[in-house]
Motif scaffolding. Structure first.
Motif, mmCIF file in Angstrom:
data_model
loop_
_atom_site.group_PDB
_atom_site.id
_atom_site.type_symbol
_atom_site.label_atom_id
_atom_site.label_comp_id
_atom_site.label_asym_id
_atom_site.label_seq_id
_atom_site.Cartn_x
_atom_site.Cartn_y
_atom_site.Cartn_z
ATOM 1 N N ASP A 119 -32.821 26.248 11.385
ATOM 2 C CA ASP A 119 -33.864 27.069 11.870
ATOM 3 C C ASP A 119 -33.505 28.145 12.221
ATOM 4 O O ASP A 119 -34.292 29.213 12.076
ATOM 5 C CB ASP A 119 -34.867 26.163 13.013
ATOM 6 C CG ASP A 119 -35.491 24.854 12.290
ATOM 7 O OD1 ASP A 119 -36.124 24.967 11.161
ATOM 8 O OD2 ASP A 119 -35.487 23.777 13.094
ATOM 9 N N ARG A 120 -32.523 28.299 12.953
ATOM 10 C CA ARG A 120 -31.995 29.627 13.547
ATOM 11 C C ARG A 120 -30.225 29.575 13.139
ATOM 12 O O ARG A 120 -29.636 28.595 13.370
ATOM 13 C CB ARG A 120 -32.137 29.686 14.915
ATOM 14 C CG ARG A 120 -33.599 29.440 15.411
ATOM 15 C CD ARG A 120 -34.489 30.680 15.125
ATOM 16 N NE ARG A 120 -35.870 30.508 15.653
ATOM 17 C CZ ARG A 120 -36.352 31.377 16.252
ATOM 18 N NH1 ARG A 120 -35.756 32.681 16.527
ATOM 19 N NH2 ARG A 120 -37.543 31.218 16.880
ATOM 20 N N ILE A 121 -29.864 30.710 12.839
ATOM 21 C CA ILE A 121 -28.455 30.878 12.565
ATOM 22 C C ILE A 121 -28.072 32.103 13.737
ATOM 23 O O ILE A 121 -28.738 33.242 13.433
ATOM 24 C CB ILE A 121 -28.026 31.247 11.085
ATOM 25 C CG1 ILE A 121 -28.422 30.127 10.042
ATOM 26 C CG2 ILE A 121 -26.671 31.665 10.941
ATOM 27 C CD1 ILE A 121 -28.168 30.389 8.514
ATOM 28 N N ILE A 122 -27.245 31.693 14.577
ATOM 29 C CA ILE A 122 -26.677 32.770 15.611
ATOM 30 C C ILE A 122 -25.232 33.147 15.193
ATOM 31 O O ILE A 122 -24.435 32.208 15.460
ATOM 32 C CB ILE A 122 -27.083 32.167 16.837
ATOM 33 C CG1 ILE A 122 -28.619 32.161 17.133
ATOM 34 C CG2 ILE A 122 -26.443 33.376 17.944
ATOM 35 C CD1 ILE A 122 -28.731 31.637 18.341
ATOM 36 N N VAL A 123 -24.736 34.029 14.832
ATOM 37 C CA VAL A 123 -23.456 34.533 14.473
ATOM 38 C C VAL A 123 -22.955 35.506 15.874
ATOM 39 O O VAL A 123 -23.587 36.430 16.189
ATOM 40 C CB VAL A 123 -23.112 35.553 13.515
ATOM 41 C CG1 VAL A 123 -21.791 35.867 13.223
ATOM 42 C CG2 VAL A 123 -23.729 34.603 11.907
ATOM 43 N N GLY A 124 -21.992 34.910 16.459
ATOM 44 C CA GLY A 124 -21.232 35.770 17.690
ATOM 45 C C GLY A 124 -21.308 37.008 17.554
ATOM 46 O O GLY A 124 -21.582 37.906 18.277
ATOM 47 N N GLU A 125 -20.583 37.254 16.384
ATOM 48 C CA GLU A 125 -20.227 38.892 16.130
ATOM 49 C C GLU A 125 -19.824 39.055 14.564
ATOM 50 O O GLU A 125 -19.191 38.150 13.926
ATOM 51 C CB GLU A 125 -19.061 39.399 16.974
ATOM 52 C CG GLU A 125 -18.955 40.727 16.596
ATOM 53 C CD GLU A 125 -17.780 41.183 17.576
ATOM 54 O OE1 GLU A 125 -17.113 42.304 17.218
ATOM 55 O OE2 GLU A 125 -16.982 40.385 18.437
ATOM 56 N N CYS A 126 -20.748 40.045 13.970
ATOM 57 C CA CYS A 126 -20.557 40.281 12.533
ATOM 58 C C CYS A 126 -19.272 41.425 12.565
ATOM 59 O O CYS A 126 -19.415 42.458 13.317
ATOM 60 C CB CYS A 126 -21.782 40.741 11.980
ATOM 61 S SG CYS A 126 -22.579 39.755 11.142
ATOM 62 N N ARG A 127 -18.142 41.351 12.059
ATOM 63 C CA ARG A 127 -16.995 42.158 12.071
ATOM 64 C C ARG A 127 -16.549 42.512 10.526
ATOM 65 O O ARG A 127 -15.654 43.135 10.276
ATOM 66 C CB ARG A 127 -15.968 41.956 12.867
ATOM 67 C CG ARG A 127 -15.273 40.720 12.820
ATOM 68 C CD ARG A 127 -14.305 40.419 13.696
ATOM 69 N NE ARG A 127 -14.877 39.906 14.922
ATOM 70 C CZ ARG A 127 -14.147 39.734 16.254
ATOM 71 N NH1 ARG A 127 -12.828 39.768 16.063
ATOM 72 N NH2 ARG A 127 -14.780 39.388 17.277
ATOM 73 N N ASP A 128 -16.943 41.745 9.694
ATOM 74 C CA ASP A 128 -16.204 41.511 8.416
ATOM 75 C C ASP A 128 -17.458 41.608 7.290
ATOM 76 O O ASP A 128 -18.550 41.642 7.414
ATOM 77 C CB ASP A 128 -15.313 40.854 8.339
ATOM 78 C CG ASP A 128 -13.953 41.123 7.523
ATOM 79 O OD1 ASP A 128 -14.298 41.705 6.354
ATOM 80 O OD2 ASP A 128 -12.991 40.709 7.523
ATOM 81 N N ALA A 129 -16.944 40.839 6.065
ATOM 82 C CA ALA A 129 -17.701 40.862 4.877
ATOM 83 C C ALA A 129 -18.837 39.606 5.246
ATOM 84 O O ALA A 129 -19.852 39.673 4.332
ATOM 85 C CB ALA A 129 -16.939 40.295 3.666
ATOM 86 N N GLU A 130 -18.636 38.933 6.329
ATOM 87 C CA GLU A 130 -20.089 37.887 6.657
ATOM 88 C C GLU A 130 -21.182 38.780 6.828
ATOM 89 O O GLU A 130 -22.447 37.972 6.743
ATOM 90 C CB GLU A 130 -19.683 36.997 7.867
ATOM 91 C CG GLU A 130 -19.349 37.683 9.144
ATOM 92 C CD GLU A 130 -17.909 38.288 9.224
ATOM 93 O OE1 GLU A 130 -17.779 38.994 10.685
ATOM 94 O OE2 GLU A 130 -17.184 38.167 8.393
ATOM 95 N N ALA A 131 -21.152 40.103 6.882
ATOM 96 C CA ALA A 131 -22.568 40.760 7.277
ATOM 97 C C ALA A 131 -23.313 40.733 5.702
ATOM 98 O O ALA A 131 -24.562 40.346 6.062
ATOM 99 C CB ALA A 131 -22.210 42.189 7.453
ATOM 100 N N LEU A 132 -22.681 40.526 4.813
ATOM 101 C CA LEU A 132 -23.575 40.392 3.524
ATOM 102 C C LEU A 132 -24.042 38.924 3.378
ATOM 103 O O LEU A 132 -25.293 39.005 2.926
ATOM 104 C CB LEU A 132 -22.582 40.712 2.293
ATOM 105 C CG LEU A 132 -23.418 40.750 0.873
ATOM 106 C CD1 LEU A 132 -24.475 41.725 0.918
ATOM 107 C CD2 LEU A 132 -22.596 40.935 -0.167
ATOM 108 N N ASP A 133 -23.457 38.064 3.745
ATOM 109 C CA ASP A 133 -23.810 36.674 3.835
ATOM 110 C C ASP A 133 -25.018 36.445 4.765
ATOM 111 O O ASP A 133 -26.215 35.741 4.752
ATOM 112 C CB ASP A 133 -23.009 35.850 3.879
ATOM 113 C CG ASP A 133 -21.945 35.790 2.740
ATOM 114 O OD1 ASP A 133 -22.198 35.285 1.954
ATOM 115 O OD2 ASP A 133 -20.884 36.392 3.155
#
Length: 530
Positions: free
Chosen positions: A374-388
């Motif tokens: 229901d919710r995805i929480i990413v601790g920090e975006c610092r690389d290619a995961e931003a596109l995903d």
């Protein structure tokens, strides 16, 4: 009606008392480890040990199948048995001990006690039981002190025991800093410089390690329970303490100043939204709006510089998520402390010694999409995961949150653009900007001010995309305003009703028509930004 933050959103874990803070005026070398001593996040002597659930089947500081304490934590090497005096070495520096105990040969005394206790502990106690381990250390300490026949008063004897106990069960010379709630960050620059941050100010302490090997031993004790390592082939490591505090270590040959250890501490009792309001980091009006935004499922980006409080704010915003929703957190080192029941915690894994088996944040984001979040929480975006993350937000996964390093809300958008291009998807910049404008609803920007305080300075809305430009508008902005006879730097609305109110109203969340009206000063008529 406005949504008023309630006490139910508190992040305080039940049953975890805050440790007393050491007075800031007292020299660090004269501060003993608070008694009862809490070994590696465990319970005081004579009490029960609470192990919090973590990403492994042990506690948050354990490896699969182990408890809070294991031979690796105590510094054991393969083939040497659980405890080895040569591995643990002498406890602390002469400067620390001579300050705490003003007696001749204090260093030799502690060294002898430490070596004797380690030798006796090999087969006499269960290392996975910190309570019984401390009791056994205390029994051996009293026995060997009787044999030494050194005249010490009760206070000196107690301090000496805590120092020996910290070296065996804790983190040596810096254990007292870890136990102090007044310390926010610990910076070990080699064996002879230990700096701390208190209330935003960095100062040098009198604490020393014996040598580089002593620092390396403490670093290994921190990372070993997490299944990580640090050596010449892998000279950098990110880890965490059992309480969630962030740890980073870098050693020679990359570091020319010896082993460097940085620990960013988290509060033993996590800060709540009420705490942020009391500290002036957020205004009550901004809290009402942000709680409504989280409950309505808006996608929020928390931005700010280094050590500006982004993770703390993300933790507070996450507390507004309804408890019936399924939450997946993804981090490099698990730091978030969500109190909801249905939480899945994922943690990335560095590559092995064979340069294989690494699991990145991007891999975990892709995997989480198959776990019905229901919710995805990413601790920090610092690389290619931003596109995903952008793909997830634009394909029905509302209510996602993450953090990013930036110098302003507008710069946060540019950072997301750059990181999305690192995915090498060969997308045109216009397509990436359209994805960003459609994905994020709000940007909350935190800043560390000159006086060391950390406060939210902007709450900005992403309004859309027009002529190759992402349109943004500030909803709240921190400005100097008149409050009675003085001026205060307060977070106030800009007078513009945000477009996201349509999404809030679809979720049957309504704010008063004059909610975003700008106040000039108490007792004076308000003005509207439009």
């Amino acid at each position: 009606m406005p949504i008023i933050p309630s006490k139910s959103n508190s992040l305080t874990p039940p049953g975890v008392p805050a440790a007393p803070a050491a007075p800031s005026s007292t020299p660090l070398d004269s501060v003993s480890v608070p008694s009862p001593y809490r070994p590696l996040g465990g319970a005081p002597a004579g009490g029960s040990v609470e192990v919090r659930p973590g990403p492994t089947n042990g506690g948050p500081g354990s490896r699969p199948g182990s408890g809070p304490l294991n031979p690796a934590v105590l510094g054991a090497r393969p083939g040497t048995g659980p405890l080895n005096p040569s591995v643990l070495g002498p406890p602390t520096s002469s400067r620390t001990i001579s300050t705490v105990i003003a007696r001749p040969n204090a260093i030799d005394l502690q060294h002898r006690l430490h070596s004797k206790i380690i030798g006796e502990l090999r087969d006499s106690v269960d290392l996975n039981d910190p309570v019984s381990l401390r009791q056994e250390v205390e029994r051996l300490f009293n026995r060997f002190m009787t044999e030494e026949d050194v005249p010490l008063n009760r206070s000196e004897r107690g301090r000496l025991f805590e120092l020996v106990c910290a070296e065996i069960m804790g983190y040596g010379p810096i254990q007292q800093l870890i136990n102090s709630d007044a310390v926010n960050e610990i910076m070990v620059n080699g064996p002879h410089q230990v700096w701390v941050e208190r209330q935003g100010k960095i100062t040098l302490t009198d604490i020393n390690f014996k040598d580089d090997e002593h620092v390396m031993r403490i670093i290994s004790r921190i990372v070993a329970p997490l299944g990580r390592r640090v050596d010449e082939s892998s000279p950098m490591v990110d880890a965490r303490l059992p309480d969630g505090s962030r740890v980073h270590a870098i050693i020679p040959p990359l570091s020319l100043s010896g082993p460097i250890l940085t620990i960013r501490k988290f509060a033993r009792v996590p800060l709540t939204v009420e705490d942020l309001m009391n500290l002036g980091a957020l205004s009550q009006q901004a809290v009402i709006f942000l709680e409504a935004a989280v409950r309505a499922g808006l996608n929020i980006l928390v931005a700010g510089g280094t050590s500006s409080g982004k993770t703390t704010l993300l933790n507070v915003l996450s507390s507004f998520i309804p408890s019936e929703e399924r939450i997946i957190t993804i981090e490099d080192a698990a730091e978030l402390q969500l109190q909801q029941v249905h939480v899945i915690r994922l943690e990335s894994r560095p590559q092995s010694m064979e340069r294989q088996n690494a699991v990145s944040i991007r891999d975990l984001v892709v995997t989480s999409l198959r776990m019905r979040p229901d919710r995805i929480i990413v601790g920090e975006c610092r690389d290619a995961e931003a596109l995903d993350m952008l793909q997830a937000m634009n394909t029905g996964h509302d209510g996602c949150m993450t953090t990013v390093h930036s110098n302003s809300p507008r710069d946060a958008i540019s950072r997301i653009e750059t990181m999305s291009m690192m995915a090498r998807a060969e997308l045109p910049l216009r397509a990436i900007r359209e994805q960003i404008s459609a994905a994020f609803d709000l940007i909350v920007y935190m800043e560390r001010l000159d006086d060391g305080t950390r406060k939210v300075t902007y709450v900005s809305e992403v309004q859309g995309f027009e002529q190759d430009t992402i349109l943004m508008q500030d909803v709240f902005r921190r400005e100097w305003v008149q409050r009675g006879d003085q001026q205060v730097y307060d977070l106030i609305p800009t007078g513009i009703r945000p477009q996201v109110m349509r999404k809030l109203e679809k979720k049957r969340i309504f704010l008063a028509p004059d909610f975003f009206v700008v106040p000039i000063a108490p007792g004076l008529p308000a003005r509207n930004g439009r």
